[in-house]
Design an enzyme around this catalytic site. Sequence first.
Site, mmCIF file in Angstrom:
data_model
loop_
_atom_site.group_PDB
_atom_site.id
_atom_site.type_symbol
_atom_site.label_atom_id
_atom_site.label_comp_id
_atom_site.label_asym_id
_atom_site.label_seq_id
_atom_site.Cartn_x
_atom_site.Cartn_y
_atom_site.Cartn_z
ATOM 1 N N GLU A 53 0.748 -1.282 -0.226
ATOM 2 C CA GLU A 53 0.045 -0.112 -0.061
ATOM 3 C C GLU A 53 0.984 1.343 0.149
ATOM 4 O O GLU A 53 0.499 2.328 -0.528
ATOM 5 C CB GLU A 53 -1.086 -0.001 1.262
ATOM 6 C CG GLU A 53 -2.097 0.928 1.211
ATOM 7 C CD GLU A 53 -1.696 2.269 1.464
ATOM 8 O OE1 GLU A 53 -2.154 3.472 1.030
ATOM 9 O OE2 GLU A 53 -0.893 2.494 2.409
ATOM 10 N N ASP A 54 1.920 1.190 0.528
ATOM 11 C CA ASP A 54 2.919 2.311 0.648
ATOM 12 C C ASP A 54 4.258 1.965 0.673
ATOM 13 O O ASP A 54 4.653 0.871 1.160
ATOM 14 C CB ASP A 54 2.762 3.312 1.830
ATOM 15 C CG ASP A 54 3.005 4.638 1.638
ATOM 16 O OD1 ASP A 54 3.745 4.969 0.441
ATOM 17 O OD2 ASP A 54 3.259 5.656 2.500
ATOM 18 N N HIS A 115 -0.873 1.292 7.312
ATOM 19 C CA HIS A 115 -1.480 2.010 6.323
ATOM 20 C C HIS A 115 -0.609 3.211 5.858
ATOM 21 O O HIS A 115 -0.949 4.263 6.370
ATOM 22 C CB HIS A 115 -2.735 2.384 6.724
ATOM 23 C CG HIS A 115 -3.696 3.047 5.522
ATOM 24 N ND1 HIS A 115 -4.774 3.378 6.014
ATOM 25 C CD2 HIS A 115 -3.241 3.321 4.161
ATOM 26 C CE1 HIS A 115 -5.291 3.919 4.740
ATOM 27 N NE2 HIS A 115 -4.520 3.917 3.748
ATOM 28 N N ASP A 202 -3.669 9.072 -4.729
ATOM 29 C CA ASP A 202 -3.495 8.289 -3.755
ATOM 30 C C ASP A 202 -2.072 8.713 -3.066
ATOM 31 O O ASP A 202 -2.012 9.892 -2.815
ATOM 32 C CB ASP A 202 -3.510 6.776 -3.771
ATOM 33 C CG ASP A 202 -3.945 6.238 -2.365
ATOM 34 O OD1 ASP A 202 -3.729 6.507 -1.503
ATOM 35 O OD2 ASP A 202 -4.815 5.053 -2.431
ATOM 36 N N ASN A 203 -1.161 7.861 -2.815
ATOM 37 C CA ASN A 203 -0.040 8.345 -1.995
ATOM 38 C C ASN A 203 0.972 9.217 -2.826
ATOM 39 O O ASN A 203 1.000 8.831 -4.193
ATOM 40 C CB ASN A 203 0.853 7.017 -1.446
ATOM 41 C CG ASN A 203 0.005 6.366 -0.255
ATOM 42 O OD1 ASN A 203 -0.526 7.044 0.434
ATOM 43 N ND2 ASN A 203 -0.233 4.906 -0.539
#
Length: 288
Positions: A53-54, A115, A202-203
């Site tokens: 996710e990251d 997260h 998003d990121n």
Amino acid sequence: MAKLIGLTLVGLLLAFYKNHQSSYQTRLAAFREVTPVELPNCNLIKGIETGAEDLEILPNGLAFFSTGLKYPGIKSFDPNAPGKILLMDLNEKNPAVLELEMTGNKFDKSSFNPHGVSTFTDEDNAVYLLVVNHPDFKSTVEVFKFQEEERSLLHLRTITHELLPRHVYISELLAHKIHVYEKHANWTLTPLKTLNFDTLVDNISVDPVTGDLWVGCHPNGMRIFFYDAENPPGSEVLRIQNILSEEPKVTVVYAENGTVLQGTTVASVYKGKLLVGTVYHRALYCDL
């Protein structure tokens, strides 16, 4: 008359529902299809099956991934396994991921639900990881010290405040916007500009060499929340150059309809290599 009023109310309710539904679908880019943009040499990373996710890449080429996010309404391919932090050395010819052991008497590894991850290097070159964590769907920030020789993470403490860089970039996912703020010495913020996109941003990763922003995006966000293996969410990576200028340059560096990679959340670069992570799927390693 009562019947007429009743029909009018029903009509108003239906109109409100349709308008609300249309707005919701627009915010999630429900009907957007992906125009493929390919890179010359991409390989799925072995050992990442439940998302990346990251991710964060150090100047020396060590990359950290947060994986295994579980969140209400989001697909999980392994809902019973705790989250992990993975390490990858991009200086190797064929880099592989390694799960980092997490130590610390007060840290509950069984409820670890990462997260987002950021790194900080102090004046002694010690590396610290700040990881957003959702144990039991609550929100904390965990601080780890990276022990390079042991290839492990020592949990130091849990914090609730954030550390901010000189310029602050905030992605507003459902509004399809990135906001740019300048941070002053007294920790106040001044808004500089807002960029609009036709995708769910998003990121954000900042290239420490060029200052370019690399953004993982959801070109059709509805498919993230309503997962269908026959019609999976696509992936998209944007590069934003000269974001502080009057005319920033935005380039779609990679785009795919979900056949290879589903639900991209983050992208970062190191010496001509691109790492792409996802919310719950796999991760990609590409030549630029």
